[in-house]
Design a protein around this motif. Structure first.
Motif, mmCIF file in Angstrom:
data_model
loop_
_atom_site.group_PDB
_atom_site.id
_atom_site.type_symbol
_atom_site.label_atom_id
_atom_site.label_comp_id
_atom_site.label_asym_id
_atom_site.label_seq_id
_atom_site.Cartn_x
_atom_site.Cartn_y
_atom_site.Cartn_z
ATOM 1 N N ILE A 1 0.844 -1.201 0.000
ATOM 2 C CA ILE A 1 0.000 0.000 0.000
ATOM 3 C C ILE A 1 0.881 1.255 0.000
ATOM 4 O O ILE A 1 0.603 2.234 -0.683
ATOM 5 N N PHE B 1 2.107 5.848 -2.773
ATOM 6 C CA PHE B 1 0.878 5.295 -2.197
ATOM 7 C C PHE B 1 0.083 4.619 -3.317
ATOM 8 O O PHE B 1 -0.231 5.254 -4.327
ATOM 9 N N ARG B 2 -0.208 3.332 -3.140
ATOM 10 C CA ARG B 2 -0.971 2.582 -4.128
ATOM 11 C C ARG B 2 -2.347 2.277 -3.536
ATOM 12 O O ARG B 2 -2.460 1.518 -2.580
ATOM 13 N N ASP B 3 -3.372 2.860 -4.112
ATOM 14 C CA ASP B 3 -4.740 2.675 -3.626
ATOM 15 C C ASP B 3 -5.293 1.367 -4.167
ATOM 16 O O ASP B 3 -5.391 1.189 -5.383
ATOM 17 N N ASP C 1 -8.221 0.403 -4.351
ATOM 18 C CA ASP C 1 -9.449 0.643 -5.115
ATOM 19 C C ASP C 1 -9.159 1.115 -6.534
ATOM 20 O O ASP C 1 -10.065 1.186 -7.371
ATOM 21 N N GLN C 2 -7.901 1.457 -6.809
ATOM 22 C CA GLN C 2 -7.507 1.900 -8.156
ATOM 23 C C GLN C 2 -6.267 1.115 -8.590
ATOM 24 O O GLN C 2 -5.142 1.624 -8.573
ATOM 25 N N SER D 1 -0.434 4.672 -8.892
ATOM 26 C CA SER D 1 0.259 5.034 -7.666
ATOM 27 C C SER D 1 0.513 6.538 -7.662
ATOM 28 O O SER D 1 0.625 7.163 -8.718
ATOM 29 N N LEU E 1 -6.591 12.440 -0.414
ATOM 30 C CA LEU E 1 -5.953 11.291 0.244
ATOM 31 C C LEU E 1 -6.036 11.406 1.764
ATOM 32 O O LEU E 1 -6.370 10.447 2.458
ATOM 33 N N ARG F 1 -8.375 8.319 1.992
ATOM 34 C CA ARG F 1 -7.745 7.014 1.779
ATOM 35 C C ARG F 1 -6.649 6.731 2.793
ATOM 36 O O ARG F 1 -6.206 5.596 2.933
ATOM 37 N N PRO G 1 -10.413 4.052 5.150
ATOM 38 C CA PRO G 1 -9.131 4.266 4.477
ATOM 39 C C PRO G 1 -8.418 2.952 4.164
ATOM 40 O O PRO G 1 -8.657 1.928 4.809
ATOM 41 N N ALA G 2 -7.528 3.004 3.180
ATOM 42 C CA ALA G 2 -6.712 1.837 2.846
ATOM 43 C C ALA G 2 -5.525 1.720 3.795
ATOM 44 O O ALA G 2 -4.994 0.628 4.017
#
Length: 626
Positions: free
Chosen positions: A3, A70-72, A74-75, A79, A95, A99, A181-182
């Protein structure tokens, strides 16, 4: 998938035109669904890294190199390099709080005192997910229930000052998680909490992590918390990563000398009698001042230095409305407390926040007036009824009992130099004059291991441990017979804590000092105290010599406290579900022998031998308590 991936991060601060690097090429990762602990002392750069991730660096600070990717989840496939985003741009605002959520160390200062809990969580929710207010309220109340509020509808309208420390931290958790949040950054989330409340908050974080699948970056200096929470550990010192890896290899095969020293600096229950904590770095060498100290036989034959009997103190809370009507309730802060402190010993007083520990200390100091009770001070010359003292007699007595406070920052005046702070008690009580006072102040600085050249500095220029040493020097200024230590190390790092505890033990041995040591950290009390009294709901429920209390606890509250202590040992993991179900001080969870029978005799302290007493019903079966 990671993440968060930080690569060669460098952060610098410009102060008075001078640039200084505080984070020097840090690299770490936080995998999806995992907990990574960032461990280090104050000033090592932990919180600065978290601020950089959230885009909240102070104006004087800036990222000077590296990246924060940051790698979401949900997407997929996308990044964001947070280090390259504008500080007040739309992207970082989406963010932050959306997130990436964050829990801060001190919930009281990070929650608004003029807005309700519900309003503050609603603001965070509507900022990232606009929706009708009715729908938002439903989501917020559901989240408040998930984080442990028993009545979410009522909690929505409460203010932060109406909540206990544990509930405030739960409200912060609800605010951080309301947008699902992730990544959750938890910056010292349990430092100021009791062990039982800490166990509940950590258990809650684990449950929510499993439920929501989020990753956690846990910033802490408590290795017991790390051993029970983390999957991976990163050790940082002065802005550089010294060691990192899976939690198993970090604890079982530490390589770096700093990490090995950190593991030895924490007090634990397996310490042998006379064993000292290993401080990471010793303070400035001090010349011990050895004074005549009573032998064990003399101490046993002498009357107790302090005898407290039947202390009671109640507070009436609530709001009066027009014509004198309203809702008032009476809370018993201290309820029939009695104990003795022998000359030269250290009595530990432990319990959760709100149990009455600090109120007892304030009554002894004559800062609070009790409803009933007596306090007798006897140094072997002329016994004194402390609560009957007035006027000049009280003023003359005050130097004999001094206090070391929990927070050295707020207990030292920022407008006074150290010289003025340490000289003040000598001036007030007319102890010597001019040059003699200066010599005494310099001697006090040396006694606590500080360089007398620092006397013209102000408190803000010292570290937390140094400020606490100044507080100890001030307490010693008038040569007291009894020193009350109210959570003196709870705000300090493990390494600094070791220095302060060793200093207090040395001073006690050299000067024959007597301590009342108040703390919620049982490992610290185990290291310092000769006897320990356990308080719950305003009463002492168990009192015993240290070795008996930890090896043969009888009261369910004492057992719950001991079960809630996280060990820095992978072979003794904390059972979060067993630690403190429903709160350790909730007497409905105690066995019948320890609860007051409305129709029966009052609870009494039953003797179990060797100075061990437990509060229970008269005639209760001792075997039932084993």
């Amino acid at each position: 998938m990671d993440i968060l991936r930080i690569s060669d991060l460098r952060i610098g601060f410009t102060v008075h035109g001078l640039a200084r690097d505080v984070v020097k090429g840090v690299s770490l990762r936080v995998p999806a669904g995992k907990t990574v602990a960032l461990v280090g002392e104050s000033g090592s750069g932990k919180s600065v890294i978290s601020q950089a991730i959230m885009g909240l660096l102070p104006r004087a600070g800036a990222v000077t190199g590296g990246e924060i990717l940051f790698r979401d989840p949900d997407q997929p496939g996308s990044s964001v390099d947070i280090a390259g985003l504008p500080a007040e741009g739309t992207e970082i605002r989406e963010l932050r709080g959306g997130r990436i959520g964050m829990i801060f160390q001190e919930p009281m200062s990070s929650l608004s005192p003029v807005h309700t809990i519900g309003n503050q969580i609603e603001e965070a929710l509507l900022l990232h997910r606009p929706m009708p207010k009715r729908e938002a309220r439903g989501l917020i109340e559901a989240m408040l229930k998930r984080v442990g509020f028993k009545d979410p509808h009522r909690a929505y309208g409460l203010y932060s000052f109406e909540l206990s420390g544990g509930l405030r931290q739960r409200a912060m958790l609800a605010m951080a998680l309301i947008c699902q949040p992730a990544l959750l950054i938890a910056d010292e989330p349990t430092t100021a909490l009791d062990v039982t409340i800490q166990a509940q908050v950590l258990d809650l974080m684990r449950d929510l992590q499993a439920e929501m699948g989020m990753a956690i970056l846990l910033i802490t200096h408590d290795l017991g918390v790390v051993a029970n929470m983390a999957d991976e550990v990163v050790v940082i010192y002065h802005g550089e990563i010294l060691e990192s890896g899976p939690v198993e290899s970090i604890f079982r095969q530490p390589r770096h000398p700093y990490l090995k020293a950190l593991l030895k600096a924490s007090p634990h229950f397996d310490m042998a009698d006379g064993e000292r904590l290993v401080a990471l770095r010793e303070a400035r060498p001090r010349a011990p001042v050895v004074r005549p100290v009573m032998t064990a036989a003399q101490r046993d034959a002498a009357p107790p230095l302090l005898s407290v009997r039947g202390l009671r103190k109640s507070y009436t809370t609530g709001a009066r409305k027009f014509f004198g009507k309203g809702t008032l309730s009476t809370v018993k802060a201290v309820d029939d407390v009695s104990f003795d402190i022998r000359r030269g010993e250290c009595l530990g007083l432990v319990g959760e926040s709100g149990c009455g520990k600090t109120t007892v200390s304030k009554i002894i100091m004559r800062a609070v007036k009790p409803d009933t009770g007596t306090i007798r001070f006897d140094d072997g010359q002329a016994p004194v009824d402390v609560l009957a003292l007035e006027g000049e007699d009280l003023r003359a007595f005050r130097p004999r009992v001094q206090m070391i406070f929990q927070d050295p920052v707020s207990s030292l005046s920022p407008r006074m130099t150290v010289m003025s702070i340490l000289r003040e008690p000598l001036v007030i009580h007319e102890r010597s004059e001019g040059a003699e006072q200066t010599a005494r102040v310099r001697s006090l600085m040396e006694d606590v291991g500080l360089d007398p050249r620092f006397l013209n500095r102000y408190p803000h220029s010292f570290s937390g441990g140094q400020r606490q040493r100044i507080g100890i020097a001030r307490a010693l200024a008038l040569d007291p017979d009894l020193i009350i230590c109210d959570e003196p190390v709870s705000a300090l790092d493990v390494s600094v804590q070791a220095q302060i505890l060793n200093l207090l033990k040395d001073l006690q041995a050299e000067r024959g000092l007597t301590f009342l040591f108040i703390s919620h950290n049982l490992a610290v009390v185990n290291y310092m105290a000769d006897r320990i009294a356990v308080m719950a709901n305003g009463r002492i429920v168990e009192i015993a010599p240290r070795h008996l209390l930890f090896t043969q606890p009888r009261h369910p509250y004492t057992k719950a406290l001991l079960r809630s202590v996280p060990f820095a040992d992978l072979d003794r993991k904390l059972d979060f579900k067993l630690a403190a179900p429903g709160g350790a001080s909730d007497s409905t969870h105690w066995a019948a022998a320890f609860r007051q029978d409305p129709d029966g005799d009052a609870l009494t302290h039953l003797p179990l031998g060797e100075g061990h007493f437990v509060l229970a019903r008269p005639g209760a079966d001792i075997r039932e308590m084993a």
